[in-house]
Design a protein around this motif. Structure first.
Motif, PDB file in Angstrom:
ATOM      1  N   PRO A 167      -9.943  -3.020   1.174  1.00 52.66           N
ATOM      2  CA  PRO A 167      -9.192  -3.869  -0.057  1.00 52.66           C
ATOM      3  C   PRO A 167      -8.337  -2.297   0.116  1.00 52.66           C
ATOM      4  N   ALA A 168      -7.774  -1.015   0.825  1.00 52.04           N
ATOM      5  CA  ALA A 168      -6.415  -0.680   0.793  1.00 52.04           C
ATOM      6  C   ALA A 168      -5.668  -1.368   1.732  1.00 52.04           C
ATOM      7  N   ILE A 169      -6.683  -1.304   2.919  1.00 57.18           N
ATOM      8  CA  ILE A 169      -5.875  -2.423   3.820  1.00 57.18           C
ATOM      9  C   ILE A 169      -5.198  -3.716   3.511  1.00 57.18           C
ATOM     10  N   GLY A 170      -5.875  -4.703   2.588  1.00 55.52           N
ATOM     11  CA  GLY A 170      -5.951  -6.019   2.318  1.00 55.52           C
ATOM     12  C   GLY A 170      -4.478  -5.696   1.585  1.00 55.52           C
ATOM     13  N   LYS A 171      -4.047  -4.791   1.270  1.00 52.01           N
ATOM     14  CA  LYS A 171      -3.199  -4.611  -0.119  1.00 52.01           C
ATOM     15  C   LYS A 171      -2.256  -4.629   0.448  1.00 52.01           C
ATOM     16  N   LYS A 172      -1.769  -6.497   0.283  1.00 52.05           N
ATOM     17  CA  LYS A 172      -0.272  -6.287   1.904  1.00 52.05           C
ATOM     18  C   LYS A 172       0.682  -6.311   0.553  1.00 52.05           C
ATOM     19  N   LEU A 210       1.104  -1.030  -0.536  1.00 61.32           N
ATOM     20  CA  LEU A 210      -0.162  -0.375   0.287  1.00 61.32           C
ATOM     21  C   LEU A 210       0.919   1.619   0.066  1.00 61.32           C
ATOM     22  N   ILE A 211       1.639   1.142   0.846  1.00 63.57           N
ATOM     23  CA  ILE A 211       2.735   2.373   0.831  1.00 63.57           C
ATOM     24  C   ILE A 211       3.913   3.041  -0.192  1.00 63.57           C
ATOM     25  N   ASN A 212       4.004   1.491  -1.282  1.00 62.10           N
ATOM     26  CA  ASN A 212       4.589   2.016  -2.170  1.00 62.10           C
ATOM     27  C   ASN A 212       3.794   2.650  -3.309  1.00 62.10           C
ATOM     28  N   HIS A 213       2.748   1.722  -3.183  1.00 59.63           N
ATOM     29  CA  HIS A 213       1.325   2.589  -3.960  1.00 59.63           C
ATOM     30  C   HIS A 213       0.731   3.418  -3.965  1.00 59.63           C
ATOM     31  N   ILE A 214       1.149   4.415  -2.603  1.00 55.65           N
ATOM     32  CA  ILE A 214       1.062   5.818  -2.253  1.00 55.65           C
ATOM     33  C   ILE A 214       2.263   6.493  -2.668  1.00 55.65           C
ATOM     34  N   ILE A 215       3.152   5.596  -2.815  1.00 57.40           N
ATOM     35  CA  ILE A 215       4.396   6.687  -2.888  1.00 57.40           C
ATOM     36  C   ILE A 215       4.974   6.456  -4.809  1.00 57.40           C
ATOM     37  N   HIS A 216       4.117   5.658  -5.139  1.00 63.76           N
ATOM     38  CA  HIS A 216       3.587   5.680  -7.018  1.00 63.76           C
ATOM     39  C   HIS A 216       2.928   6.952  -6.743  1.00 63.76           C
ATOM     40  N   GLY A 217       1.652   7.003  -6.342  1.00 68.86           N
ATOM     41  CA  GLY A 217       0.922   8.039  -6.680  1.00 68.86           C
ATOM     42  C   GLY A 217       1.269   9.443  -6.464  1.00 68.86           C
ATOM     43  N   VAL A 218       2.015   9.921  -5.176  1.00 69.76           N
ATOM     44  CA  VAL A 218       2.768  10.733  -5.269  1.00 69.76           C
ATOM     45  C   VAL A 218       3.507  11.033  -6.254  1.00 69.76           C
ATOM     46  N   ILE A 219       4.620  10.455  -6.809  1.00 67.83           N
ATOM     47  CA  ILE A 219       5.331  11.049  -7.683  1.00 67.83           C
ATOM     48  C   ILE A 219       4.890  11.682  -9.169  1.00 67.83           C
TER      49      ILE A 219
END
Length: 254
Positions: free
Chosen positions: A249-254, A217-226
């Motif tokens: 869905p975000a919580i399960g994005k492990k 999830l964090i990598n997904h957020i970082i991708h969105g930020v970039i």
């Protein structure tokens, strides 16, 4: 990228440093392990610069070194590095202690365009390092310790610049720094009207697991930020004023 803290550093380790049983070279070598290093392999079109923090012979939260503030000199070095390489866009990212660094210098460095702070340890949690830690961090100066642990008061002494910047924060309701981050977000919004996106994880995860158990999830957020991608509705429920609750869905994005 601002480094977070290392679990292998504790009061026993701080005691050994004060007793002269740990060499500076050994401490420095430990800090060459970089959090989120795999990101540099995923985003090969970008430059990644990993910043180490072994001030005070242990940590310095990128702010202090043996009881002395280093904020102005550190910020000047960041600016010199950015200008030397002619970067058009600069994103500061960090977790825990590194989240404090990314937030602090994201606020005061004029060249930064975006900031992503993950569970920033705004309490400056030095208690696990005992009296030896206090000696290393603050030179056993109680007034200095109080000053650096008042983050809003600390940044008021520096020229905060938030125009044309975007801030993203990730935290959880069980993180020990949750209240401090919510308070800082309110303070900065009311004082500077800055653009901030506060993402809250409603799970029972504590400080460390909020990062380790939700890496995808964090990598997904970082991708969105970039890439300037808006936070998706299916993953983040907006509660108003750019405050988001992570969905199932975000919580399960492990």
């Amino acid at each position: 990228m601002f480094q977070g803290a290392f679990t292998r550093f504790n009061e026993e380790y701080a005691n050994k440093i004060v007793a002269g049983m740990v060499s500076p070279e050994s401490i420095q070598e430990t800090h060459t392990y970089y959090h989120f290093h795999k990101l540099s392999e995923q985003f090969t079109q970008l430059d990644f610069f990993f910043i180490e923090d072994y001030y005070s012979q242990l940590y310095g939260w990128y702010m202090f070194d043996h009881g002395e503030l280093i904020i102005r000199s550190f910020n000047d070095k960041l600016s010199q590095f950015i200008c030397k390489h002619n970067y058009e866009e600069v994103i500061f990212i960090g977790s825990s202690k590194g989240g404090v660094g990314s937030t602090l210098y994201g606020l005061i460095n004029p060249y930064v365009t975006k900031v992503f702070g993950m569970v920033p340890d705004l309490r400056i949690s030095t208690a696990p390092y005992g009296e030896s830690g206090r000696k290393l961090f603050f030179n056993s100066d109680a007034s200095f310790e109080k000053k650096v642990k008042d983050f809003p008061g600390l940044i008021s002494s520096y020229p905060v610049t938030v125009e044309n910047k975007k801030f993203y924060f990730y935290t959880g309701i069980r993180d020990y720094g949750f209240q401090q981050l919510v308070g800082l977000n309110k303070y900065l919004y009311s004082k500077y009207d800055y653009e901030s996106h506060l993402i809250i994880m409603p799970t029972p995860d504590a400080h460390g697991p909020l990062i380790k158990e939700h890496a995808n999830l964090i990598n997904h957020i970082i991708h969105g930020v970039i890439n300037d991608i808006p936070l998706e509705n299916e993953l983040f429920l907006e509660l108003g004023s750019n405050i988001y609750l992570s969905t199932y869905p975000a919580i399960g994005k492990k």
